[in-house]
Design a protein around this motif. Structure first.
Motif, short mmCIF file in Angstrom:
data_model
loop_
_atom_site.label_atom_id
_atom_site.label_comp_id
_atom_site.label_asym_id
_atom_site.label_seq_id
_atom_site.Cartn_x
_atom_site.Cartn_y
_atom_site.Cartn_z
N SER A 37 0.83 -1.21 0.00
CA SER A 37 0.00 0.00 0.00
C SER A 37 0.86 1.26 0.00
O SER A 37 0.50 2.25 -0.63
CB SER A 37 -0.95 0.02 1.21
OG SER A 37 -1.84 -1.06 1.13
N GLU A 91 -7.27 0.46 -0.84
CA GLU A 91 -7.63 -0.63 0.07
C GLU A 91 -8.74 -0.09 0.97
O GLU A 91 -8.69 1.06 1.38
CB GLU A 91 -6.36 -0.91 0.90
CG GLU A 91 -6.34 -2.19 1.64
CD GLU A 91 -4.97 -2.36 2.34
OE1 GLU A 91 -4.22 -1.39 2.46
OE2 GLU A 91 -4.70 -3.48 2.77
N ASP A 125 -5.66 -1.67 -4.97
CA ASP A 125 -5.01 -2.18 -3.77
C ASP A 125 -5.88 -3.28 -3.16
O ASP A 125 -6.95 -3.01 -2.63
CB ASP A 125 -4.78 -1.03 -2.78
CG ASP A 125 -3.72 -1.38 -1.73
OD1 ASP A 125 -3.25 -2.54 -1.72
OD2 ASP A 125 -3.37 -0.49 -0.93
N GLU A 126 -5.44 -4.50 -3.26
CA GLU A 126 -6.15 -5.68 -2.75
C GLU A 126 -7.60 -5.73 -3.23
O GLU A 126 -8.53 -5.75 -2.42
CB GLU A 126 -6.14 -5.69 -1.21
CG GLU A 126 -4.76 -5.52 -0.61
CD GLU A 126 -4.14 -6.81 -0.12
OE1 GLU A 126 -4.75 -7.88 -0.31
OE2 GLU A 126 -3.03 -6.74 0.43
#
Ligand SMILES: Nc1ncnc2c1ncn2[C@@H]1O[C@H](COP(=O)(O)OP(=O)(O)O)[C@@H](O)[C@H]1O
Ligand SMILES: [Mg+2]
Length: 309
Positions: free
Chosen positions: A43, A83, A159-160
């Motif tokens: 991140s 995220e 992000d994820e």
């Protein structure tokens, strides 16, 4: 031209290097993954690429635009889903998209056309006038993707994107990412899931403790990991790792608490040799387990190697 070019990028928090001189490039048109355990700096890297935090050292460019010197153009080239992001839950899906399009200064008719297209593509069009409050996690994630794509960016940074989603939503998101990529969007994503990485990415960088330890095709990484089996063994007395590394078929030995992990080519030969070794040295085997190679093994072996060099 590379879609993303990163050179020696570094971020420190106090004395701690969250991201430590990483370099890599993402080719236009590819899906590139950042694979690493929690806290490895994924991140933080994304926050630097998207202009949220400033790097302490190094440079990066998105579609040729330097993230510091030409930050506005760099940011305009990116669609970004952070995220744990969320849309405005009290607004409808449609309003969220209009709001986002407005932020980008997209004219109204264009905004509406793109929003309709995106919502249809992501299976949310029927729900466009519903408040996001009533959306499932998977629907919210799809809406966030729509919002990230409203200004039609060449590069999508996620992000994820599948973390915490149920199997069905995760499958849908992956399908959508592939579809966008086929239509020409370059994708940079992070994940701690090797399955997701291998299903989606053409190449992955493995990051651990802020350092990139490998960049390769996921299958190549997995094969490198699964070529070796792992045996975990504990003896009735303490045994030096080095003694066991002479056993036939054993490639590497590591201590894990009171146990030893042996990475071996031939599991059958290795177990027979371990049993012989124990008998010859008058020890008892207290426990012996074979472990399927996991992502953790690959990490551990790669980081172990890096540390030893
Ligand atoms: N704002 C911050 N202040 C201090 N430490 C931070 C900050 N952001 C991240 N870190 C630390 O940097 C490391 C990397 O974090 P992060 O990039 O979020 O990892 P990942 O996304 O791979 O889980 C972690 O050890 C985290 O605690
Ligand atoms: Mg993270």
């Amino acid at each position: 031209m590379d879609a993303i070019q990163v050179n020696d990028l570094t971020k420190r928090y106090g004395g701690f290097k969250a991201v430590d001189h990483i370099s890599f490039s993402v080719v236009e048109g590819e899906i590139f993954g950042f694979l690493g355990p929690n806290g490895s700096g994924k991140s933080t890297t994304i926050r630097m690429l998207t202009g949220i935090v400033k790097p302490d050292e190094g440079t990066a460019a998105i579609m040729g635009h330097d993230i510091v010197k030409d930050s506005i153009r760099a940011r305009e080239s990116i669609g970004f889903v952070p995220e744990m992001a969320n849309a405005y839950v009290e607004l409808t899906a449609w309003r969220n998209l209009m709001f986002m399009g407005d932020l980008y200064g997209i004219p109204r008719s264009e905004r509406e056309r793109r929003a309709s297209d995106l919502l249809k593509r992501f299976g949310l069009y029927e729900r466009r006038d519903n408040q996001v409050r009533g959306f499932s996690k998977g629907m919210r994630q799809r809406l966030l993707l729509c919002m990230a794509l409203i200004n039609d960016p060449p590069v999508l940074i996620l992000d994820e994107p599948t973390s915490g989603l149920d199997v069905e939503s995760s499958r849908l998101i992956k399908e959508v990412i592939r579809e966008l990529n086929r239509a020409g969007t370059t994708v940079f994503l992070t994940t701690h899931n090797i399955e997701d990485a291998s299903q989606l990415c053409e190449r992955v960088a493995i990051i651990n403790r802020g350092v990139i330890i490998a960049v390769d095709r996921p299958e190549a990484l997995r094969q490198a990991g699964s070529a070796l089996y792992c045996i975990e063994v504990s003896f009735s007395r303490s045994v030096d790792e080095r003694e066991l590394s002479d056993i036939p078929s054993v490639r590497e030995v590591m201590k894990f608490g009171d146990k030893l992990r042996l990475y071996v080519d031939d599991i059958d030969m290795a177990i027979t040799s371990i049993v012989d070794y124990a008998r010859i040295h008058n020890m008892k085997i207290l426990a012996l387990t074979t472990l399927a190679p996991s992502l953790e093994d690959i990490f551990v072996r790669l980081t172990h190697k890096t540390g030893a060099e």
